[in-house]
Design a protein around this motif. Structure first.
Motif, PDB file in Angstrom:
ATOM      1  N   SER A  17     -17.211  45.112 -20.505  1.00 57.86           N
ATOM      2  CA  SER A  17     -17.363  45.608 -19.029  1.00 57.86           C
ATOM      3  C   SER A  17     -17.109  47.101 -18.895  1.00 57.86           C
ATOM      4  O   SER A  17     -16.155  47.310 -19.542  1.00 57.86           O
ATOM      5  N   ARG A  19     -16.998  48.503 -16.207  1.00 55.37           N
ATOM      6  CA  ARG A  19     -16.587  48.690 -14.736  1.00 55.37           C
ATOM      7  C   ARG A  19     -15.332  49.604 -14.835  1.00 55.37           C
ATOM      8  O   ARG A  19     -14.334  49.148 -15.688  1.00 55.37           O
ATOM      9  N   SER A  22     -12.142  47.079 -14.390  1.00 55.24           N
ATOM     10  CA  SER A  22     -12.593  46.028 -14.959  1.00 55.24           C
ATOM     11  C   SER A  22     -11.270  45.069 -15.626  1.00 55.24           C
ATOM     12  O   SER A  22     -10.052  45.890 -16.065  1.00 55.24           O
ATOM     13  N   PHE A  23     -10.993  44.056 -14.980  1.00 53.48           N
ATOM     14  CA  PHE A  23     -10.028  43.008 -15.730  1.00 53.48           C
ATOM     15  C   PHE A  23     -10.204  42.949 -17.056  1.00 53.48           C
ATOM     16  O   PHE A  23      -8.996  42.665 -17.689  1.00 53.48           O
ATOM     17  N   ASN A  24     -11.311  43.012 -17.622  1.00 57.87           N
ATOM     18  CA  ASN A  24     -11.432  42.458 -19.238  1.00 57.87           C
ATOM     19  C   ASN A  24     -11.129  43.773 -19.952  1.00 57.87           C
ATOM     20  O   ASN A  24     -10.358  43.707 -20.907  1.00 57.87           O
ATOM     21  N   PRO A  87     -15.989  39.530 -20.090  1.00 56.51           N
ATOM     22  CA  PRO A  87     -16.197  38.982 -18.582  1.00 56.51           C
ATOM     23  C   PRO A  87     -17.370  37.672 -18.878  1.00 56.51           C
ATOM     24  O   PRO A  87     -18.277  37.835 -19.960  1.00 56.51           O
ATOM     25  N   GLU A  88     -17.335  36.782 -18.077  1.00 50.84           N
ATOM     26  CA  GLU A  88     -18.233  35.793 -18.081  1.00 50.84           C
ATOM     27  C   GLU A  88     -19.469  35.898 -17.202  1.00 50.84           C
ATOM     28  O   GLU A  88     -18.971  36.145 -16.040  1.00 50.84           O
ATOM     29  N   ASN A  90     -22.874  33.989 -15.479  1.00 49.56           N
ATOM     30  CA  ASN A  90     -23.298  32.803 -15.584  1.00 49.56           C
ATOM     31  C   ASN A  90     -23.305  32.064 -16.839  1.00 49.56           C
ATOM     32  O   ASN A  90     -24.312  31.627 -17.563  1.00 49.56           O
ATOM     33  N   ALA A  91     -22.124  31.657 -17.244  1.00 54.03           N
ATOM     34  CA  ALA A  91     -21.704  30.855 -18.332  1.00 54.03           C
ATOM     35  C   ALA A  91     -21.751  31.556 -19.539  1.00 54.03           C
ATOM     36  O   ALA A  91     -21.930  30.842 -20.549  1.00 54.03           O
ATOM     37  N   SER A 129     -11.513  35.638 -16.229  1.00 55.61           N
ATOM     38  CA  SER A 129     -12.297  35.595 -14.883  1.00 55.61           C
ATOM     39  C   SER A 129     -11.295  35.008 -13.821  1.00 55.61           C
ATOM     40  O   SER A 129     -10.125  34.788 -14.052  1.00 55.61           O
ATOM     41  N   MET A 164      -7.791  36.035 -12.818  1.00 59.26           N
ATOM     42  CA  MET A 164      -7.398  37.391 -13.239  1.00 59.26           C
ATOM     43  C   MET A 164      -6.952  38.183 -12.206  1.00 59.26           C
ATOM     44  O   MET A 164      -5.870  39.108 -12.519  1.00 59.26           O
TER      45      MET A 164
HETATM   46  C1  LIG Z   1     -24.236  38.174 -12.476  1.00 58.27           C
HETATM   47  C2  LIG Z   1     -22.688  37.618 -12.474  1.00 58.27           C
HETATM   48  C3  LIG Z   1     -22.434  36.241 -13.066  1.00 58.27           C
HETATM   49  C4  LIG Z   1     -21.379  36.046 -12.828  1.00 58.27           C
HETATM   50  N1  LIG Z   1     -20.647  34.693 -13.595  1.00 58.27           N
HETATM   51  C5  LIG Z   1     -19.517  34.178 -13.612  1.00 58.27           C
HETATM   52  C6  LIG Z   1     -19.268  32.985 -14.168  1.00 58.27           C
HETATM   53  O1  LIG Z   1     -20.245  32.285 -14.897  1.00 58.27           O
HETATM   54  N2  LIG Z   1     -18.137  32.677 -14.414  1.00 58.27           N
HETATM   55  C7  LIG Z   1     -16.905  33.510 -13.811  1.00 58.27           C
HETATM   56  O2  LIG Z   1     -15.781  33.040 -14.092  1.00 58.27           O
HETATM   57  N3  LIG Z   1     -17.248  34.513 -13.207  1.00 58.27           N
HETATM   58  C8  LIG Z   1     -18.617  35.027 -13.014  1.00 58.27           C
HETATM   59  N4  LIG Z   1     -18.834  36.331 -12.790  1.00 58.27           N
HETATM   60  C9  LIG Z   1     -17.699  37.072 -12.116  1.00 58.27           C
HETATM   61  C10 LIG Z   1     -17.300  37.829 -13.083  1.00 58.27           C
HETATM   62  O3  LIG Z   1     -16.358  37.281 -13.722  1.00 58.27           O
HETATM   63  C11 LIG Z   1     -16.545  39.106 -12.526  1.00 58.27           C
HETATM   64  O4  LIG Z   1     -17.408  39.917 -11.536  1.00 58.27           O
HETATM   65  C12 LIG Z   1     -15.516  40.208 -13.374  1.00 58.27           C
HETATM   66  O5  LIG Z   1     -14.752  40.860 -12.476  1.00 58.27           O
HETATM   67  C13 LIG Z   1     -16.338  40.749 -14.395  1.00 58.27           C
HETATM   68  O6  LIG Z   1     -15.360  41.262 -15.124  1.00 58.27           O
HETATM   69  P1  LIG Z   1     -14.640  42.686 -15.115  1.00 58.27           P
HETATM   70  O7  LIG Z   1     -13.488  42.648 -14.101  1.00 58.27           O
HETATM   71  O8  LIG Z   1     -14.163  42.777 -16.491  1.00 58.27           O
HETATM   72  O9  LIG Z   1     -15.746  43.656 -14.680  1.00 58.27           O
HETATM   73  C14 LIG Z   1     -20.247  36.604 -12.480  1.00 58.27           C
HETATM   74  C15 LIG Z   1     -20.446  38.079 -12.133  1.00 58.27           C
HETATM   75  C16 LIG Z   1     -21.627  38.371 -12.290  1.00 58.27           C
HETATM   76  C17 LIG Z   1     -22.102  39.849 -11.655  1.00 58.27           C
END
Ligand SMILES: Cc1cc2nc3c(=O)[nH]c(=O)nc-3n(C[C@H](O)[C@H](O)[C@H](O)COP(=O)(O)O)c2cc1C
Length: 199
Positions: A17, A19, A22-24, A87-88, A90-91, A129, A164
């Motif tokens: 990520s 971002r 970002s938590f990751n 990060p995850e 959509n799975a 997540s 997270m």
């Molecule tokens: C398109 C999209 C799909 C996502 N799908 C999932 C998911 O399948 N499972 C989940 O736990 N979080 C999902 N998320 C939420 C992300 O985990 C969340 O945005 C997270 O903060 C992203 O990681 P970051 O904080 O490191 O940027 C999704 C976010 C986006 C934008």
């Protein structure tokens, strides 16, 4: 990057990520801190500092891989273990990470075997997540890409951080001591595996 003799494991940490908050990324940074505290030289890099266009075959043919793919590949070469936190979405794992892996997998220097940097390093995976599974589903796919796609050796041990948003204290550490120990155990295993592989 800390100084290290050639036989020392050196771990590279980065997150899928870019971002700012970002938590990751937070988890990857914490991993590097835990490694350093445990005398394992480590480096954290932020993919936001290595922007690349979305992979496109025409672009590759016209311009070759982006400089940042080569820079990242060289960073991977300078380390013996690679710890990726994704990060995850959509799975699955993040498109940023897939794009980064794809470009690096098509970046070859003279005399370098295909996918050499993947096949000669050990990898460990983690995720964070907001949900209860901690991004575990995305890691299954990331593992498949690294193992089947690039021939990488990926440790069976991995770390998934659920919920997270409540997990970190103000200093960037995990509030939960058991989780901290689990993360540390994966990092130490990665360092041991890197030492075995690289002597
Ligand atoms: C398109 C999209 C799909 C996502 N799908 C999932 C998911 O399948 N499972 C989940 O736990 N979080 C999902 N998320 C939420 C992300 O985990 C969340 O945005 C997270 O903060 C992203 O990681 P970051 O904080 O490191 O940027 C999704 C976010 C986006 C934008």
């Amino acid at each position: 990057m800390s100084a290290a003799s050639t036989s020392d494991p050196r771990l590279l940490f980065f997150a899928g990520s870019a971002r700012l908050n970002s938590f990751n990324k937070r988890l990857a940074k914490l991993g590097a801190v835990i490694a350093d505290v445990n005398s394992i030289p480590s480096t954290f890099v932020d993919l936001a500092d290595y922007p690349m266009p979305i992979y496109h075959g025409d672009l590759e043919e016209e311009e070759g891989p982006p400089d940042n793919a080569r820079k990242l590949k060289n960073l991977m070469r300078a380390h013996t273990g690679i710890f990726i936190v994704s990060p995850e979405y959509n799975a699955s794992f993040s498109p940023l990470l897939k794009n980064t892996i794809d470009w690096i997998s098509h970046t070859r220097d003279d005399g370098e075997a295909p996918l050499e940097v993947f096949r000669t390093r050990v990898f460990a995976l983690a995720s964070a997540s907001g949900g209860g599974l901690g991004g575990l589903r995305g890691l299954m796919q990331l593992r498949a890409v690294l193992e089947l796609g690039t021939g990488a050796l990926v440790l069976p041990e991995q770390f998934a951080l659920p919920r997270m948003r409540d997990a970190f204290d103000d200093n960037g550490h995990l509030k939960n001591k058991d989780q901290t120990e689990q993360l540390k155990a994966v990092i130490q295993k990665l360092a041991r595996a890197a030492r075995v592989l690289h002597g």
